[in-house]
Design an enzyme around this catalytic site. Structure first.
Site, PDB file in Angstrom:
ATOM      1  N   GLY A  21       0.752  -1.207  -0.164  1.00 58.82           N
ATOM      2  CA  GLY A  21      -0.099  -0.150  -0.242  1.00 58.82           C
ATOM      3  C   GLY A  21       1.004   1.320  -0.048  1.00 58.82           C
ATOM      4  O   GLY A  21       2.056   1.073  -0.001  1.00 58.82           O
ATOM      5  N   ASP A  30       2.223   5.302  -1.235  1.00 54.81           N
ATOM      6  CA  ASP A  30       2.703   5.919  -2.378  1.00 54.81           C
ATOM      7  C   ASP A  30       4.403   5.787  -2.780  1.00 54.81           C
ATOM      8  O   ASP A  30       4.783   4.570  -2.434  1.00 54.81           O
ATOM      9  CB  ASP A  30       2.289   7.479  -2.732  1.00 54.81           C
ATOM     10  CG  ASP A  30       2.305   8.007  -3.940  1.00 54.81           C
ATOM     11  OD1 ASP A  30       3.475   8.087  -4.444  1.00 54.81           O
ATOM     12  OD2 ASP A  30       1.309   8.193  -4.554  1.00 54.81           O
ATOM     13  N   ILE A  31       4.928   7.025  -2.502  1.00 55.53           N
ATOM     14  CA  ILE A  31       6.486   6.847  -2.787  1.00 55.53           C
ATOM     15  C   ILE A  31       7.385   6.764  -1.719  1.00 55.53           C
ATOM     16  O   ILE A  31       6.588   7.481  -0.768  1.00 55.53           O
ATOM     17  CB  ILE A  31       7.064   7.684  -3.906  1.00 55.53           C
ATOM     18  CG1 ILE A  31       8.400   7.296  -4.535  1.00 55.53           C
ATOM     19  CG2 ILE A  31       7.067   9.152  -3.307  1.00 55.53           C
ATOM     20  CD1 ILE A  31       8.808   7.934  -5.853  1.00 55.53           C
ATOM     21  N   THR A  32       8.382   6.088  -1.432  1.00 55.94           N
ATOM     22  CA  THR A  32       9.134   6.368  -0.388  1.00 55.94           C
ATOM     23  C   THR A  32      10.397   5.928  -0.508  1.00 55.94           C
ATOM     24  O   THR A  32      10.741   5.575  -1.631  1.00 55.94           O
ATOM     25  CB  THR A  32       8.774   5.350   0.976  1.00 55.94           C
ATOM     26  OG1 THR A  32       9.246   6.013   2.037  1.00 55.94           O
ATOM     27  CG2 THR A  32       8.866   3.896   0.716  1.00 55.94           C
ATOM     28  N   HIS A  65      14.153   4.226   0.661  1.00 64.19           N
ATOM     29  CA  HIS A  65      14.854   3.506   1.556  1.00 64.19           C
ATOM     30  C   HIS A  65      16.360   3.797   1.279  1.00 64.19           C
ATOM     31  O   HIS A  65      16.736   3.526   0.427  1.00 64.19           O
ATOM     32  CB  HIS A  65      14.692   1.814   1.308  1.00 64.19           C
ATOM     33  CG  HIS A  65      13.067   1.469   1.491  1.00 64.19           C
ATOM     34  ND1 HIS A  65      12.533   1.657   2.865  1.00 64.19           N
ATOM     35  CD2 HIS A  65      12.247   1.023   0.664  1.00 64.19           C
ATOM     36  CE1 HIS A  65      11.255   1.296   2.529  1.00 64.19           C
ATOM     37  NE2 HIS A  65      11.028   0.994   1.294  1.00 64.19           N
ATOM     38  N   ALA A 107       9.641   0.812   7.714  1.00 69.70           N
ATOM     39  CA  ALA A 107      10.941   1.459   7.416  1.00 69.70           C
ATOM     40  C   ALA A 107      11.293   2.834   8.680  1.00 69.70           C
ATOM     41  O   ALA A 107      10.435   3.754   8.580  1.00 69.70           O
ATOM     42  CB  ALA A 107      11.168   2.233   6.151  1.00 69.70           C
ATOM     43  N   CYS A 165       5.339   9.791   0.421  1.00 68.99           N
ATOM     44  CA  CYS A 165       3.772   9.390   0.290  1.00 68.99           C
ATOM     45  C   CYS A 165       2.954  10.148  -0.501  1.00 68.99           C
ATOM     46  O   CYS A 165       1.700   9.715  -0.243  1.00 68.99           O
ATOM     47  CB  CYS A 165       3.378   9.432   1.845  1.00 68.99           C
ATOM     48  SG  CYS A 165       4.582   8.722   3.009  1.00 68.99           S
TER      49      CYS A 165
END
Lengths: 126, 233
Positions: free
Chosen positions: B85, B87-89, B91, B167, B183
């Site tokens: 689930g 949007d963008i993140t 790491h 994370a 997000c």
């Protein structure tokens, strides 16, 4: 938590509403939509497919999760509720009505007898 | 419960491990339908740190990535579309990534309770370092205030088995977040334990320390149900 008497249920929190001609509507229960929270995306790409009972027919995405949707009985997927692409939150607002997910043609109508009654489902979510 | 420390690993390689364990657990559960004596899948918790990567959730919007493919290559950052689930993140190093592959039925837990537990664990953990955090009603993760997120969260579940996870920024280089609209939420920012840690007299906890503390709190919060005694004939 609303549970409609005239529907059948699964322990995966889906409901099925039988129509006269061996077709049925399937959606997720009021309990399920509350558990998931705000639904942001409903993805169902199985129209036209014949799937077995308990097969995954789509996914539903809420703010924090993506979870699978399971078919209560073996069936052919006839139609997807196109309104959900535009407004997935309809599932939260009206899970048993405008928030239906697929219309199906039953392949083994006898499987209906295995599903949960409203009373049994109510006991499950208590 | 089995904790597996994968160390520093690319997103792709860790995803392969996740997918294998996830599929194994689901297969055991599906097979159970034909078995008199049910088998319980092993519950695994993967811990790792990723080499720099941006990942986009299932319904995420590419417009929230503000770097071209050429620049991604130049800066040595990977990019991945995934089925979690959110949007963008981002790491990267200094971020504790945790992927619990759990059969929630063994913990008598609904998906919602599970997410709340994960958030609760992070809130408890950060309290240990005197960092006060909160949930946001309409956004995932754990936040130090309504604008700054310290821990991202996104889960996938099938047949009550979970994958993906959380994370937590320990001492992540936060400048990477400048390249995305995190997000997909405008006006939100990422923060870290290193940035939020206030006591002048003490050093912020090390990555290893955070990992140890996390595992301890996780164990206290997740107790497998005792297996059901076989029913006598």
């Amino acid at each position: 938590m609303e549970v409609l008497k005239e529907l059948k249920y699964t322990k995966e929190h889906e409901w099925i509403k039988l129509e006269a001609d061996n077709t049925a509507y399937v959606g997720i229960t009021d309990y399920a939509q509350k558990e998931l929270g705000d639904i942001v995306f409903v993805e169902i790409e199985t129209v036209g497919e014949e799937l077995n009972q308990q097969a995954v027919f789509g996914t539903v995405e809420a703010v924090k999760t993506v979870s699978d949707l399971y078919l209560p009985v073996s069936a052919k997927i006839l139609e997807v509720n196109a309104d959900l692409a535009k407004d997935p939150a309809t599932v939260n607002a009206d899970p048993y009505g405008k928030g239906w997910m697929v219309k199906i043609a039953l392949q083994k109508p006898e499987q209906i007898a295995e599903l949960l009654s409203a009373e049994q489902y109510e006991a499950l979510i208590k | 419960m089995n904790f597996l420390d994968l160390g520093v690993i690319s997103y792709k390689n860790a995803l392969d491990v996740q997918l294998k364990l996830f599929a194994d657990a689901i297969n055991i559960k599906l097979n159970n339908q034909n078995l008199a004596e049910k088998k319980l899948p092993q519950n695994n918790i993967l811990l790792c740190e990723h080499t720099p990567v941006f990942t986009l959730g299932k319904s995420g919007n590419m417009e929230n990535l503000w770097l071209s493919e050429t620049l991604l290559k130049e800066k040595n950052i990977d990019f991945f579309k995934t089925d979690r689930g959110g949007d963008i993140t981002f790491h990267g190093l200094g971020q504790l990534v945790v992927y619990p592959i759990l059969d929630l039925e063994q913990f008598d837990m609904s998906l919602r309770t599970y997410i709340e537990k994960l958030e609760e664990i992070i809130i408890q953990l950060l309290k240990k370092y005197d960092i006060q955090t909160q949930r946001q009603p309409n956004a995932s993760g754990v936040w130090v205030n309504e604008h700054e997120k310290i821990c991202a969260l996104g889960v996938r579940s099938s047949r009550h088995v979970t994958m993906h996870g959380l994370a937590l920024n320990v001492h992540t280089d936060l400048s990477y977040f400048d390249y995305i609209n995190p997000c997909g939420l405008t006006g939100k920012m990422a923060t870290s334990i290193a940035q939020q840690f206030k006591p002048q007299s003490k050093n912020p906890p090390t990555f290893e320390q955070v990992k140890i503390d996390f595992v301890e709190i996780f164990k206290a919060n997740f107790k497998e149900k005792a297996p059901q005694p076989p029913k006598g004939e």
